[in-house]
Design an enzyme around this catalytic site. Structure first.
Site, PDB file in Angstrom:
ATOM      1  N   GLN A 104      68.645  61.841  43.881  1.00  0.00           N
ATOM      2  CA  GLN A 104      69.757  60.898  43.775  1.00  0.00           C
ATOM      3  C   GLN A 104      69.868  60.406  42.335  1.00  0.00           C
ATOM      4  OE1 GLN A 104      69.846  58.197  47.438  1.00  0.00           O
ATOM      5  NE2 GLN A 104      67.701  58.758  47.278  1.00  0.00           N
ATOM      6  N   HIS A 122      74.096  63.000  43.034  1.00  0.00           N
ATOM      7  CA  HIS A 122      75.005  62.072  42.349  1.00  0.00           C
ATOM      8  C   HIS A 122      75.441  62.582  40.982  1.00  0.00           C
ATOM      9  CE1 HIS A 122      73.246  58.662  45.038  1.00  0.00           C
ATOM     10  NE2 HIS A 122      74.136  59.396  45.664  1.00  0.00           N
ATOM     11  N   CYS A 151      89.954  64.007  25.238  1.00  0.00           N
ATOM     12  CA  CYS A 151      89.728  65.444  25.157  1.00  0.00           C
ATOM     13  C   CYS A 151      90.357  65.995  23.880  1.00  0.00           C
ATOM     14  CB  CYS A 151      90.348  66.117  26.377  1.00  0.00           C
ATOM     15  SG  CYS A 151      90.282  67.919  26.337  1.00  0.00           S
ATOM     16  N   CYS A 154      93.492  68.404  24.951  1.00  0.00           N
ATOM     17  CA  CYS A 154      94.726  67.959  25.622  1.00  0.00           C
ATOM     18  C   CYS A 154      94.902  66.445  25.613  1.00  0.00           C
ATOM     19  CB  CYS A 154      94.738  68.460  27.061  1.00  0.00           C
ATOM     20  SG  CYS A 154      93.684  67.492  28.155  1.00  0.00           S
TER      21      CYS A 154
HETATM   22 ZN   LIG Z   1      91.478  68.199  28.295  1.00  0.00          ZN
END
Ligand SMILES: [Zn+2]
Length: 243
Positions: A104, A122, A151, A154
């Site tokens: 976990q 998890h 990012c 994008c």
């Molecule tokens: Zn991206």
């Protein structure tokens, strides 16, 4: 023969041990247990939000920058080392005795210790991705970008590959965990109070008669177990793996 020696004999005779672990496995590496008295949930934090809320899907959606800041300041521990429990389990896998680990924890200390078959229920904080285009980022990438959340492809939002409150566990992880547990000869459950979903719900898949519980405090499942140790998990695992 005491029960620890008896269990060690079982370990010697088995090649299908599965380990299911929680936060207590990593506390002696310096990673706080979320829910214990000294854990993250009982520490004061500067904002008015609860840690549980700050690690929720809703908080991430609403305040992605604050979310990443919280992760960076509270959940990323650099230079932590695996402890005796991680090292012993890795050794048992190399000896062909341990089939897999279900954890976990999100600290990747089992992998750092050399374990190969690890199911991270998890998720983890090594892998990040853009929610828009899916591009993968490593922890080092994210660190280099100073934990920016944008990012580079994008301009979408980058997040860690962890399961947040309000999100479901990944189906393939659940399936792998259930398969490991249902086929296990010895199931060792360690460092978890078994109070939090879904930990306890996995135990019902175990069909064997060598259920081992190792936890500092009593759990509601102690009566169900064949071997119970309220001792240091590192010491027990070290002893069992010294074969
Ligand atoms: Zn991206």
């Amino acid at each position: 023969m005491n029960i620890l020696e008896e269990l060690k004999n079982q370990v010697k005779n088995s090649n299908n041990i599965v380990f299911f672990g929680g936060a207590g496995v990593s506390t002696s590496s310096g990673i706080p247990d979320f829910r214990s008295a000294t854990g993250l949930y009982n520490q004061k934090n500067k904002s008015n939000f609860s840690p549980e809320y700050m690690l929720s899907h809703e908080f991430f959606e609403k305040y992605p920058k604050d979310f990443m800041k919280y992760i960076k300041e509270n959940l990323i521990y650099e230079n932590v080392k695996p402890n005796a429990a991680h090292i012993g389990l890795s050794k048992l896998e190399k000896l062909g005795k341990l089939k897999g680990i279900i954890t976990q924890n999100i600290d990747s200390l089992h992998q750092i210790a050399g374990s190969k078959n690890v199911v991270e229920l998890h998720g983890n904080l090594r892998d990040f991705y853009c929610v828009n285009c899916g591009r993968n980022y490593s922890f080092d990438d994210v660190k280099k970008l100073d934990y920016t959340i944008e990012c580079s492809e994008c301009k979408g939002i980058i997040r860690p590959d962890v399961v947040l409150y309000g999100e479901n566990l990944k189906e393939y992880n659940i399936n792998k965990a259930v398969k490991l547990i249902s086929e296990a000869d010895i199931l060792i459950v360690g460092g978890t109070s078994l109070k939090v979903y879904p930990a306890a719900s996995f135990l019902k898949y175990y069909k064997g008669d060598k259920l081992v519980l190792i936890n500092a405090e009593r759990t509601d499942y102690d009566n169900m177990a064949n071997y119970v140790f309220h001792e240091d998990i590192g010491e027990i695992i070290s002893y069992l793996s010294d074969i």
